[in-house]
Structures are given as C-alpha cells and as structure tokens.
Design an enzyme around this catalytic site. Sequence first.
Site, PDB file in Angstrom:
ATOM      1  N   ARG A 126       9.261 -18.355  -7.003  1.00  0.00           N
ATOM      2  CA  ARG A 126       8.487 -17.824  -5.868  1.00  0.00           C
ATOM      3  C   ARG A 126       9.313 -16.988  -4.897  1.00  0.00           C
ATOM      4  NH1 ARG A 126       6.258 -22.822  -6.462  1.00  0.00           N
ATOM      5  NH2 ARG A 126       4.270 -22.698  -7.546  1.00  0.00           N
ATOM      6  N   LYS A 148       9.825  -1.766  -2.869  1.00  0.00           N
ATOM      7  CA  LYS A 148       8.742  -1.753  -3.864  1.00  0.00           C
ATOM      8  C   LYS A 148       9.347  -2.120  -5.198  1.00  0.00           C
ATOM      9  CE  LYS A 148       5.337   1.798  -2.873  1.00  0.00           C
ATOM     10  NZ  LYS A 148       4.751   2.965  -3.560  1.00  0.00           N
ATOM     11  N   GLU A 190      13.452  14.155  -6.969  1.00  0.00           N
ATOM     12  CA  GLU A 190      13.038  13.242  -5.888  1.00  0.00           C
ATOM     13  C   GLU A 190      13.639  13.712  -4.557  1.00  0.00           C
ATOM     14  OE1 GLU A 190      10.794  10.888  -6.234  1.00  0.00           O
ATOM     15  OE2 GLU A 190      10.967   9.965  -8.214  1.00  0.00           O
ATOM     16  N   LYS A 232      14.010   8.739   3.449  1.00  0.00           N
ATOM     17  CA  LYS A 232      13.272   7.652   2.799  1.00  0.00           C
ATOM     18  C   LYS A 232      13.315   6.393   3.669  1.00  0.00           C
ATOM     19  CE  LYS A 232      11.495   5.034  -0.564  1.00  0.00           C
ATOM     20  NZ  LYS A 232      11.111   4.845  -1.939  1.00  0.00           N
ATOM     21  N   GLU A 242       2.903   0.743   2.768  1.00  0.00           N
ATOM     22  CA  GLU A 242       2.168   1.923   2.308  1.00  0.00           C
ATOM     23  C   GLU A 242       0.718   1.927   2.767  1.00  0.00           C
ATOM     24  OE1 GLU A 242       3.244   3.315  -1.600  1.00  0.00           O
ATOM     25  OE2 GLU A 242       1.326   4.356  -1.770  1.00  0.00           O
ATOM     26  N   ARG A 246       3.723   6.207   4.314  1.00  0.00           N
ATOM     27  CA  ARG A 246       4.520   6.092   3.089  1.00  0.00           C
ATOM     28  C   ARG A 246       3.854   6.770   1.896  1.00  0.00           C
ATOM     29  NH1 ARG A 246       7.840   0.727   0.917  1.00  0.00           N
ATOM     30  NH2 ARG A 246       8.653   1.720  -0.957  1.00  0.00           N
ATOM     31  N   ASN A 250       4.380   9.895  -2.411  1.00  0.00           N
ATOM     32  CA  ASN A 250       3.783  10.080  -3.735  1.00  0.00           C
ATOM     33  C   ASN A 250       3.555  11.553  -4.079  1.00  0.00           C
ATOM     34  OD1 ASN A 250       3.693   7.332  -4.331  1.00  0.00           O
ATOM     35  ND2 ASN A 250       1.834   7.101  -3.103  1.00  0.00           N
ATOM     36  N   HIS A 253       3.562  12.719  -7.604  1.00  0.00           N
ATOM     37  CA  HIS A 253       3.486  11.527  -8.444  1.00  0.00           C
ATOM     38  C   HIS A 253       2.115  11.296  -9.057  1.00  0.00           C
ATOM     39  CE1 HIS A 253       7.428  10.820  -6.871  1.00  0.00           C
ATOM     40  NE2 HIS A 253       7.556   9.680  -7.520  1.00  0.00           N
ATOM     41  N   HIS A 257       2.773  10.748 -12.714  1.00  0.00           N
ATOM     42  CA  HIS A 257       2.531   9.480 -13.416  1.00  0.00           C
ATOM     43  C   HIS A 257       1.625   9.675 -14.620  1.00  0.00           C
ATOM     44  CE1 HIS A 257       3.593   6.620  -9.853  1.00  0.00           C
ATOM     45  NE2 HIS A 257       4.647   7.071 -10.493  1.00  0.00           N
ATOM     46  N   HIS A 270      11.159  10.360 -15.425  1.00  0.00           N
ATOM     47  CA  HIS A 270      10.298  10.205 -14.257  1.00  0.00           C
ATOM     48  C   HIS A 270      10.429  11.415 -13.304  1.00  0.00           C
ATOM     49  CE1 HIS A 270       8.255   8.360 -10.879  1.00  0.00           C
ATOM     50  NE2 HIS A 270       9.314   8.606 -10.139  1.00  0.00           N
TER      51      HIS A 270
END
Length: 369
Positions: A126, A148, A190, A232, A242, A246, A250, A253, A257, A270
């Site tokens: 956990r 993330k 990026e 960033k 987000e 934030r 993307n 992206h 993606h 990527h």
Amino acid sequence: MPVRPACIWVRAAGGRYPLWIGAGLLRQAGRRLKRLRPRCRRLFVVSSPRVWSLWGAELTRGLRAAGLRVETLLMNDREERKRLATVESLAEELVRRGADRGALLAALGGGVVGDVTGFLAATYMRGVEYVQFPTTLVAQVDSAIGGKTGVNLAGGKNLVGAFHPPLAVLADPRALGTLPARDFRAGLHEVVKGAVIGDRELFRLLERRMPEVVAREPAALRQVVLRAVRLKARIVSRDEREQGLRRILNFGHTVGHALETLGRYQSLRHGEAVGYGMIVATRLSARLRRLPPASADRIIALVRSVGRLAPLPRLKPERIYAQLFADKKKQDAELRFVLPRGLGRAEVVGGIPRAAVLAALRELTAARR
Ligand SMILES: NC(=O)c1ccc[n+]([C@@H]2O[C@H](COP(=O)([O-])OP(=O)(O)OC[C@H]3O[C@@H](n4cnc5c(N)ncnc54)[C@H](O)[C@@H]3O)[C@@H](O)[C@H]2O)c1
Ligand SMILES: [Zn+2]
C-alpha cells in the site's frame, strides 16, 4: 571545476521534495539519501540490464560508501513491458528479498523504469517511498518529475497508474552521455514541448542553440535541461493532480499516444510520437485561427530541427482519429487538444470539429509518402 548541483523544490500534497540536477550526482547519491533518511540501511534499485551495466557500478560505489546495502532488481525496459505483469514480478521479487513497508526503492533508468518503479512503490504494501535516478533526457526533464506513475494496457498508454511523488529526484546529466542518439533526440521533443507551452525564453534559446544541444555540448545542454526542469517543476507544483494547468503538458500527446498505441510501441519512441503530435496540434491551432501562421511555422521548424523523425507507421487519418477516443485524456467522449496560442503559451481546447482534426492528420500522413 565541477558545478554545484542545482536544487529545485517540487510541491506535492504530502510535502515538497528536492530535485537535484548536476554532474556527478550518481556518485553522491548515497550521501544525499542518508541525509534524507538517516535510518535507511538498504536500497532496492530497479533498473534495466543495459542501464545497470553502464551506471550501476558508479551508483553502487557511492551508496555503499554511505553505508547502504544495494539490492538490484532488473527489468526489461522496452515500452511493451511497461505492464502490470512487470510490476507483479518485481513485487514478488521484493517479497522474496524481505522488503517490508519501510523499504526504500529507487529507479535507475528512463521513463519506463521510472514509471514502473513509481507504480510499484505506490502499490507495494500500500505504498513505500522511492527515489528517481533518471538516466534519459525524457526522464530528467519530464517523467521523473511530478509523481505520475503507471503502466500501459493493451487499450492504451498509462491507463493504470497512481500519483505517488518520489522522496527525491537526482538527475545526473553525465548519464546522458551514453544515451543512443535516437533516444537523446526523442527526449529533446519533450524539451521543445515545454518551450512551446510555457517558456518563450527556452523556445528562443533552442532556436539559437539546437545544433550545440543535439551535439550534447555540456554548457548548452545544462542551460536547456535546467530551464526545462524548472518549467515542469513549476507546473506540477501548481497542479499536482492535473486538474487544470498540468494538462498543458499533454501538448503533442493526444495524437502522440495514439501513434504509439497503433504502432504497438515499436515503431516510434515516445518522444518521436510527441514530435509528430506537436506538428498536428500546431497545424490544428493555426487552422482554427488560434495561432498566427508565422508562429506555427516557427514551432514546426523547431520540432524539425531536433532531427529527422523516424518514419510514421502506415496509418489512415481516420484510424488515428478513432484511436484518439481511446485516450484517457478525453473526457465524456469530448476530444480535448492542447493547442499552442503563441510561443510559450498554450491552452486546452474541447469541441474541435472532426473535420479540422482529420485535415491536420491528413497533412501529416500525406507528408509521409
Ligand atoms: N510519468 C510521467 O509523467 C511521464 C512523462 C513523460 C514520459 N513518460 C513515460 O516515459 C517513457 C519514455 O521514457 P524514455 O524516453 O526515458 O524511454 P525509455 O525508458 O524506454 O528509455 C529509452 C532507452 O534508453 C535506454 N537508456 C536509458 N538510460 C540510458 C543511458 N543513460 N545510456 C544508455 N541507454 C540508456 C533504455 O534502456 C531504453 O532502451 C514512456 O513510457 C512515457 O509514457 C512518463
Ligand atoms: Zn511525454
């Protein structure tokens, strides 16, 4: 003269964490970790065979010198292996080695190792603490910052994940020296992304110094990486979960993606997919008259100045369009795009007509022939 590492603090709900960046940090990692967690005796380092063979010895030396025992867990870091199965086998391995709730994990590698290790740390017993030692440009300026974590499903990227901020990030730019040219360039996309969405100064700097940056000239690289990291850190500090700001990260992206997923994560890196995605989003923004054509040209020219993008997989625009709806970033079946509004400014826009998106995609797929 070695330059002192820069320290940038990142805010997160559970408290802030330091992000150090500087040459030689891998070697100093032990000392710094001991200061953060004086009672820590063992560190479980997750890495890939390749990265470990290049940088493991240097990291281990410093950790051992600080009195830490190093346990290594190696994983295949291909994007196709960023899956729950990998998390499960690493977790089983942690149990076998006696890692308990007080265990401290570390990720030594690129975004794949970092995202998997972060998710492992978020869920193992956990939740345990972890640190990031990012070794790719993508990881140093982007994925290691902001907490993330997650893995891919067959249906799309990063569809299972958690927000789990690291205890610290230690980015050693020397590690970038062994990065294959293609991965380094992928990372530059990026950096370009950051410049377009939020740092006009960085945009200009990249326009001026891209050849030196591509050649990994240390001073130029340091300047650019630091700015990208600061940007960033600033964005995720203001919007960790987000909920608003934030989302602009993307940029590139949405389409990126989709291209990665359709290429089964094999045809494009990527960062390269993001490169293509930025071109589409920029054209779309210009088409919708949200961006002056001259700025669109400059953005696309900057993306192209990173280097020739790997060829796009053979795809119909309609197919890419359909895949956009499998992206978790769309909400209630409404497609949202991050569109540049200028150099260093972007916004999230919904309700874009299908025809406009298809037209921008068509420009891209037509160019491939
Ligand atoms: N969590 C986030 O916020 C976030 C943000 C951006 C990207 N990502 C994720 O990051 C991943 C991409 O990360 P990446 O671009 O770092 O790719 P990667 O982790 O796949 O690494 C690229 C390649 O470089 C090798 N490598 C790593 N460091 C090296 C070094 N110093 N020298 C030589 N080789 C080295 C790796 O073994 C790998 O083959 C994607 O899965 C993406 O979704 C996550
Ligand atoms: Zn990315």
